[in-house]
Design a protein around this motif. Structure first.
Motif, PDB file in Angstrom:
ATOM      1  N   VAL A  50      35.117  44.280  22.430  1.00 58.44           N
ATOM      2  CA  VAL A  50      34.031  43.792  21.582  1.00 58.44           C
ATOM      3  C   VAL A  50      32.780  44.595  21.943  1.00 58.44           C
ATOM      4  CG1 VAL A  50      32.591  41.823  20.970  1.00 58.44           C
ATOM      5  CG2 VAL A  50      35.005  41.472  21.566  1.00 58.44           C
ATOM      6  N   ASP A  51      32.185  45.262  20.958  1.00 59.27           N
ATOM      7  CA  ASP A  51      30.958  46.027  21.195  1.00 59.27           C
ATOM      8  C   ASP A  51      29.782  45.051  21.173  1.00 59.27           C
ATOM      9  OD1 ASP A  51      28.659  47.581  21.046  1.00 59.27           O
ATOM     10  OD2 ASP A  51      29.643  49.156  19.873  1.00 59.27           O
ATOM     11  N   LEU A  52      29.371  44.601  22.347  1.00 58.82           N
ATOM     12  CA  LEU A  52      28.340  43.565  22.442  1.00 58.82           C
ATOM     13  C   LEU A  52      26.986  44.067  21.949  1.00 58.82           C
ATOM     14  CD1 LEU A  52      29.251  42.004  25.909  1.00 58.82           C
ATOM     15  CD2 LEU A  52      29.673  41.001  23.655  1.00 58.82           C
ATOM     16  N   GLY A  59      22.983  40.686  14.920  1.00 56.58           N
ATOM     17  CA  GLY A  59      22.498  39.306  14.943  1.00 56.58           C
ATOM     18  C   GLY A  59      23.557  38.259  15.234  1.00 56.58           C
ATOM     19  N   MET A  60      24.761  38.693  15.679  1.00 60.23           N
ATOM     20  CA  MET A  60      25.810  37.711  15.991  1.00 60.23           C
ATOM     21  C   MET A  60      25.583  37.034  17.334  1.00 60.23           C
ATOM     22  SD  MET A  60      29.295  39.703  15.072  1.00 60.23           S
ATOM     23  CE  MET A  60      29.583  40.381  13.457  1.00 60.23           C
ATOM     24  N   GLN A  89      30.133  31.371  22.225  1.00 61.01           N
ATOM     25  CA  GLN A  89      29.994  32.042  20.931  1.00 61.01           C
ATOM     26  C   GLN A  89      31.111  33.055  20.706  1.00 61.01           C
ATOM     27  OE1 GLN A  89      25.848  33.282  21.566  1.00 61.01           O
ATOM     28  NE2 GLN A  89      25.231  31.978  19.843  1.00 61.01           N
ATOM     29  N   LEU A  90      31.436  33.830  21.756  1.00 65.35           N
ATOM     30  CA  LEU A  90      32.517  34.821  21.628  1.00 65.35           C
ATOM     31  C   LEU A  90      33.854  34.126  21.366  1.00 65.35           C
ATOM     32  CD1 LEU A  90      31.620  37.437  24.387  1.00 65.35           C
ATOM     33  CD2 LEU A  90      31.792  37.875  21.915  1.00 65.35           C
ATOM     34  N   THR A  91      34.083  33.015  22.051  1.00 63.08           N
ATOM     35  CA  THR A  91      35.323  32.276  21.839  1.00 63.08           C
ATOM     36  C   THR A  91      35.437  31.858  20.362  1.00 63.08           C
ATOM     37  OG1 THR A  91      35.269  31.503  24.115  1.00 63.08           O
ATOM     38  CG2 THR A  91      36.699  30.290  22.614  1.00 63.08           C
ATOM     39  N   ALA A  92      34.353  31.356  19.800  1.00 66.21           N
ATOM     40  CA  ALA A  92      34.365  30.942  18.390  1.00 66.21           C
ATOM     41  C   ALA A  92      34.576  32.150  17.469  1.00 66.21           C
ATOM     42  CB  ALA A  92      33.062  30.225  18.049  1.00 66.21           C
TER      43      ALA A  92
END
Lengths: 405, 405
Positions: A50-52, A59-60, A89-92
């Motif tokens: 995942v490119d944080l 805006g995620m 948030q990442l889990t969702a």
């Protein structure tokens, strides 16, 4: 398996493979770069990253701009509530059924970097099997376990500048070793690994303040695999009375992915049984270890496998002890667990123990080994086994190059 | 004195006083702040500080903007040609007869700060008198001097986060000490100082590369006074086999002014006589020590005075040894010389030696002392005596506050 017992699944390719180290339950943090763009922060899932930084740009996620930096220190310094929120948030975002909008990079297209700027590095000595076995070899059986060993996590300050990421080649060191008539200038002839976990400190403490074990636990961001390369012949000659120095400064390899404490939480367990009660400042209110398989390979052959729960002192106890005299701790400090060795030969985390100081060779792909030879590659591995998934660390490898004489 | 022999003089008030530590021959670097403006870099002269940030803003000096920063690391990283050029320019600007345009701040109006961000801290053990005296107390006379002592500069990695600037109070540490029946939780009862010089590394080296002693010498930016506070009872219980840890992590005090290697150059001299030849990697092509008075005070009373030339290993030799296994060195690394002790009791750099492990008290302003009591203030001093001037370090003090139990 009933639906209620099904592990959480992700829409990302490969993430639901039970043998994958990076399911949605893990979400380890690291730093990666691609051909088109320099180092930034990411999270591993399946075969993807995942490119944080891109997530934040779109805006995620909100991490105060810290994801678009070449080390994780600034993100980590934001503190535990932010770590927890980002994980949630990442889990969702990555769960099966979510919109598949998260920017991903294939791991095969990425280069992985040292995930943190290592502020300071401290190494401990917390497996009783290892401490006893090595003590016998250095000092004989009657003085093997130092008298304070069961009362405090013995540690020493290591060198942060020589911590490198998995995949970095390491030169065999030159140095002073003991000869028959004084010291001899020589390439190290007894080069060894040490299988360890490294805990990454995620919060500062104040000079002059102590930290309770429970506070220390809250300060740990996560864990990496850690190979503390050790030059045993250099060590034997140099280490008294002030401890190992150049024998441990040739390099320390860590894995690129930091497995968070949150991901390991379901695997929390007790460690080795206590020989005597600890002083109150080292007592913990709940078990401080993880039920986690750890081991190492040489040139692809599995040499040893044990469990992190053989350890006597947890990282939280080590951190509490580290600050007991008022020493300030800082974000990015790296605490090596100490070599993880079980009681059996095929559970030892160093060749020194496995070969009884070089006296009993082991066979690796049909060749004899006592210590590491030029060209040998050492790999560490670890994972905690869940029901239908595993939380793993990915590879932590290093190859030894010839000495520069 | 003939004109030709007159030392160079400055137009700055107080700089030509022969007892002043900061004549124009010295020009040590530090970091200071004033009521109206935050920390920036400066140079001490007489009772004044040259505001280097203001000099650069006014176009008198060019250091790529690094003087307007709260630590000297970025300036130091510019390298030796820049250090030399700035010293030359400052000498011209401050010499008697020059235009008196340099922006100065009175030292009495300034607060002094830690001059560098300490990257990593290493402490050595390089006075033979000290090593022998302490060895006798910890291990008895037959094992006093470790067998490798005359062959290598023995050192250990210390803790950088607990290095503080002169004037910072230090709390007596709590910790584990040996009791009759296992360890006891106690305030340190044998708190000590260590009189040292600290060398500041001014250039990076590459991982896997060694450094010759001559190269190492070129990499040293300058020196500070360094008091390595030591909790001897905690040390005795914890230090085997991996060396001192929390006994040395309560705090390390350094002087605010970095005396450059260039300023000490006229005082270069030999150190202690060698017992045996060193391996080639530790051999130096010219003398590596300085003829320099060093000593310490307790509550204003002078307790000890000796000379830095009693040392056995120079900072350049220590730096060369530090990198022998390929360990990368970095700008801002701080290398403690080890306790500086001459052979006589009033030349010892630690109370442990001076009081023979607490058995022979000393008198301080009419009171007996074995180790440091709460409220005691320790001061270090050092200067090299020129003809009509002296190159000094200014004060390096620290007061001990009660333990937080």
């Amino acid at each position: 398996m009933a639906m209620a017992d099904m592990p959480l699944r992700s829409w990302v390719a490969g993430a639901n493979d039970p043998a994958c180290d990076f399911p949605i339950q893990n979400l380890p943090f690291g730093v990666f770069s691609t051909a088109d763009r320099g180092p930034r922060c990411g999270v591993a899932i399946g075969q993807m990253i995942v490119d944080l930084a891109a997530c934040e740009a779109q805006g995620m996620l909100d991490a105060a701009g810290t994801f678009d930096r070449p080390r994780l220190n600034d993100f980590i310094a934001l503190g535990r509530p932010v770590w927890d929120r980002i994980r949630e948030q990442l889990t969702a975002l990555l769960a099966e059924g979510a919109d598949q909008t998260v920017p991903l990079v294939a791991m095969s297209d990425a280069t992985l970097h040292l995930p943190i700027r290592v502020t300071e590095f401290t190494d401990f000595y917390a497996s009783k099997n290892h401490a006893f076995n090595v003590g016998v070899l250095f000092r004989g059986p009657e003085n093997a376990l130092p008298p304070q060993w069961t009362h405090m996590p013995i540690g020493y300050n290591g060198r942060a500048s020589s911590v490198v990421v998995s995949g970095t080649d390491i030169h065999r060191p030159m140095g002073q070793v003991k000869g028959e008539d004084g010291p001899v200038w020589s390439p190290c002839k007894r080069l060894d690994l040490e299988l360890e976990l490294g805990a990454i400190v995620g919060a500062d403490s104040q000079m002059g303040s102590r930290i309770s074990v429970d506070q220390a636990e809250q300060m740990i961001f996560g864990y990496v695999l850690l190979n503390d390369w050790s030059a045993r012949d250099i060590q034997a000659w140099e280490y008294q009375p002030l401890g190992p120095f150049q024998a441990k400064a040739l390099g320390t390899t860590i894995s690129p992915w930091i497995v968070t404490q949150a991901a390991l939480e379901p695997f929390r367990c007790d460690g080795a049984e206590r020989v005597n009660p600890l002083l109150p400042y080292l007592q913990e209110s709940r078990p401080g270890f993880y039920d986690m398989t750890v081991g190492w390979t040489m040139n692809g052959q599995r040499m040893s496998q044990t469990n992190y729960n053989v350890m006597y002192y947890s990282s939280a106890q080590q951190l509490a002890h580290h600050a007991v005299s008022g020493c300030p701790m800082r974000v990015g400090d790296l605490l090596g667990s100490g070599t993880i060795s079980g009681p059996e030969r095929d559970q030892t985390g160093a060749l020194l123990e496995m070969t009884e100081g070089g006296k009993s060779p082991v066979t690796v792909n049909g060749e004899d080994r006592t210590f590491i030879q030029d060209g040998d590659e050492i790999g560490l591995f670890a994972h905690a086994q869940g029901d239908g998934y595993r939380v793993g660390f990915g590879p932590c490898t290093g190859k030894i190059l010839p000495a520069v004489e």
